[in-house]
Design an enzyme around this catalytic site. Structure first.
Site, PDB file in Angstrom:
ATOM      1  N   GLU A  60     -33.667 -90.368  80.218  1.00 40.52           N
ATOM      2  CA  GLU A  60     -33.513 -89.205  81.093  1.00 40.52           C
ATOM      3  C   GLU A  60     -34.802 -88.793  81.795  1.00 40.52           C
ATOM      4  O   GLU A  60     -34.769 -88.244  82.897  1.00 40.52           O
ATOM      5  CB  GLU A  60     -32.953 -88.012  80.311  1.00 40.52           C
ATOM      6  CG  GLU A  60     -31.460 -88.101  80.030  1.00 40.52           C
ATOM      7  CD  GLU A  60     -31.112 -89.039  78.877  1.00 40.52           C
ATOM      8  OE1 GLU A  60     -32.041 -89.436  78.132  1.00 40.52           O
ATOM      9  OE2 GLU A  60     -29.920 -89.370  78.712  1.00 40.52           O
ATOM     10  N   HIS A 129     -24.203 -81.505  71.561  1.00 38.08           N
ATOM     11  CA  HIS A 129     -23.524 -81.958  72.782  1.00 38.08           C
ATOM     12  C   HIS A 129     -22.691 -80.862  73.447  1.00 38.08           C
ATOM     13  O   HIS A 129     -21.825 -81.166  74.258  1.00 38.08           O
ATOM     14  CB  HIS A 129     -22.606 -83.142  72.470  1.00 38.08           C
ATOM     15  CG  HIS A 129     -23.302 -84.458  72.427  1.00 38.08           C
ATOM     16  ND1 HIS A 129     -23.021 -85.486  73.291  1.00 38.08           N
ATOM     17  CD2 HIS A 129     -24.292 -84.907  71.631  1.00 38.08           C
ATOM     18  CE1 HIS A 129     -23.788 -86.525  73.016  1.00 38.08           C
ATOM     19  NE2 HIS A 129     -24.571 -86.201  72.011  1.00 38.08           N
TER      20      HIS A 129
END
Lengths: 324, 319
Positions: A60, A129
């Site tokens: 990322e 998440h």
């Protein structure tokens, strides 16, 4: 008028902008061959080729940073973080680089990048998440942050984001992908960034919401209507820049407000809205401004436990009834 | 190498050194604030690499960026004005020492988060590849950056996508005060490049000619589609990491030893001994540089501070 899902609206916006401007391209994890883990870019790699639909490693920091660099050098990247939770790894690229270069270099560099990031709770994905960290990103000047609550707004805001010369974080609540709404076919749909929108008119209380919170707020407003309470629902759509105009206009009519968000209550969007209402509309204040938000716990896996921490219509109705 | 080119490199290196020595004085006088990271000792790296670049090639570096800004040819007046936080500065006084920029010369600036600009370089190179321009990117970073995640992610993706980047590791032996072998599992940084499919090359960064030759070859390879390149420039900073560095981590003898290979001295000896140049010619250059810097200081000091309304400009392109 045609009703399409928010997923389709986002897909359509991406496709239309890629057809319109060759400099628009997509990069991210599994956006190409896989077709996007939420299927938003399914078929794109066949339609536009590997040059414009670029699978990246699971990395990322470089997704964020390389997208910013490509934007600085003239392209219009739409970088997808598979989920906003993973964008935490790219915070520095987003906040310290994409959102800073224009100011820090005296306006000589611009960074027209779009970061797409699905997020939100309610899907039993556990503590790491399931974040709704919108307020964190909205904290910093230099970044624009939008999060649509309807398919129409999703399409119009994403097109604005891609055309914007500024960096934009486009937050998609994953539970809304199946939400259907009217989106006219065959016409250009542009929703300007930084413009709030009244989604339901009413005179008894103002409910301020956005994204998945909008669905919750609309549900609550419809139930309240059965009991004779008419709520006005204002959809923020953009968190930065924040358009308080319609919120204050509504508040000066209803004198009462409830702010609904899926993020945590502390230091949240609701805190900001409540503070601004009292700063700018103090004379109209008839009751405490209520905040309906996620309970202050890491989200658990077990379904009922998780739901207990999240916002829902009954909690909004309860908050409204405390002040109306 | 043509004599006039070598004389020009000499001028650039002297300019960088004298510019920074003057900055150190201005810092002591309180006229420059914040952080000030001096490049003194490393001048051959910026000058030799940038001399090798084509007009369309890009430059991006970390916060020790004065040398790169001057080597790309940024106006000393505007650079000095930035040091003093003036409205006429290259970043309108909003960036300072660590954030010089000159987009017209394809200098994308100095970046102050260790490693943060490496992915930007990957992205800048992607845009060149995407537009099929044939231009390459020179990305500079210190040895300390090679231990951070950004380094690995940026190098990996640049290789996966075969992007035209030349990674320039300026190995000046210390990341702040921590020696390379105390911070990095391997002391030869080129070994890290091999993990990302690059052969890598270790070069004497104190010799501007060697720097130039290696950079030229690497840039040519990058431009011709052979993918990213990696050069480890062995160099040394004479001054501290920033102003106010207690320098407890190294000995004076070590510094003196490196000074024997001073990049300006090495080039000066070459020019005097191997080319038909007399000492007066170099002294003339020295004096012209002094004059140029003095004019820059006067320009900077006389320049206005940013107007109060500048506080709110350039946050966004679109209000």
């Amino acid at each position: 008028m045609a009703k399409i899902t928010m997923r389709q609206a986002i897909t359509d916006a991406l496709r239309e902008e890629m057809i319109r401007d060759d400099n628009v391209f997509i990069m991210g994890e599994e956006v190409g061959v896989w077709g996007g883990t939420y299927a938003v870019t399914r078929g794109f790699i066949d339609e536009f080729g590997e040059k414009r639909v670029r699978d990246t490693p699971i990395a990322e920091m470089v997704i964020g940073g390389a997208a910013a660099g490509a934007a600085m050098n003239g392209l219009r990247p739409v970088a997808e973080f598979m989920t906003i939770n993973f964008a935490f790894l790219a915070l520095d690229a987003i906040i310290n680089h994409a959102a800073k270069v224009h100011y820090m270099f005296g306006g000589h560099i611009k960074c027209p990048v779009v970061f797409r990031a699905p997020g939100g709770g309610g899907r039993q994905l556990g503590a790491t998440h399931s974040h709704t960290p919108d307020a964190i990103f909205a904290h910093f000047p230099g970044l624009k942050v939008v999060s649509p609550g309807t398919p129409y707004d999703a399409k119009g805001l994403l097109k604005s984001a891609i055309r914007s010369d500024d960096p934009v974080l486009f937050i998609e609540h994953a539970t809304l992908y199946q939400l259907r709404g009217e989106v006219p076919e065959g016409e250009e749909i542009i929703v300007p960034i930084g413009v709030s929108d009244v989604k339901r008119e009413g005179s008894d209380v103002t409910i301020v919401a956005y994204a998945q919170g909008l669905s919750v707020a609309m549900d609550a407003a419809n139930q309240l209507s059965n009991e004779g309470i008419e709520a006005e629902v204002v959809d923020l759509r953009s968190l930065r820049p924040l358009d308080m105009g319609p919120v204050l206009e509504s508040f000066r009519k209803t004198y009462k407000a409830v702010v609904v968000e899926e993020g945590y209550r502390s230091y949240g969007i609701g805190s900001e809205i409540a503070a601004r209402i009292q700063e700018e509309g103090f004379d109209y204040l008839d009751a405490p401004i209520k905040r309906v938000a996620q309970l202050e716990v890491p989200l658990p896996y077990s379904k009922d436990l998780e739901q207990a921490a999240l916002i829902n219509a009954p909690r909004v109705i309860e908050a409204v009834k405390e002040i109306v | 190498m043509d004599k006039s080119i070598l004389m020009d490199w000499y001028r650039q290196m002297v300019l960088i050194r004298r510019f920074e020595q003057r900055c150190a004085e201005l810092y002591q006088q309180g006229k420059i604030g914040g952080f000030l990271h001096l490049y003194i000792g490393q001048e051959a790296v910026a000058v030799g690499t940038i001399a090798a670049k084509a007009d369309g090639d890009h430059v991006i570096t970390a916060y020790r960026d004065h040398g790169h800004a001057l080597a790309v040819g940024s106006d000393t007046n505007f650079v000095m004005a930035e040091m003093l936080g003036k409205a006429t500065g290259v970043s309108k006084g909003k960036g300072g020492s660590m954030h010089l920029v000159d987009v017209e010369r394809h200098f994308w600036g100095g970046y102050a988060i260790v490693g943060g600009h490496l992915p930007l370089a990957t992205g800048i190179a992607l845009a060149e590849q995407y537009k099929e321009t044939g231009n390459a990117v020179l990305c500079y970073f210190g040895d300390g950056s090679t231990n951070i995640g950004y380094f690995h992610e940026a190098l990996n993706l640049a290789s996966v996508w075969n992007l035209p980047v030349v990674w320039i590791a300026e190995n000046n032996q210390y990341g702040m005060g921590t020696a390379v072998d105390r911070a990095s599992a391997v002391s030869e940084l080129i070994k890290k490049a091999s993990a990302y499919g690059m052969e890598g090359q270790r070069v004497n960064g104190m010799d501007v000619l060697e720097v130039y030759e290696s950079s030229k070859a690497a840039l040519d390879r990058a431009r011709s589609g052979q993918g990213p390149q990696f050069i480890e420039m062995m160099t040394y900073r004479y001054e501290g990491h920033s102003m106010g560095d207690p320098l407890r981590y190294r000995t004076k003898d070590e510094v003196e030893k490196w000074r024997e290979d001073d990049p300006i001295g090495v080039l000066e000896r070459h020019i005097l001994q191997d080319l038909d140049v007399d000492k007066d010619s170099l002294e003339t250059i020295d004096q012209e540089v002094e004059q140029q810097i003095e004019e820059a200081v006067i320009f900077a000091e006389e320049s206005p501070l940013p107007a109060a309304e500048e506080l709110f400009t350039d946050i966004y392109v679109e209000a």
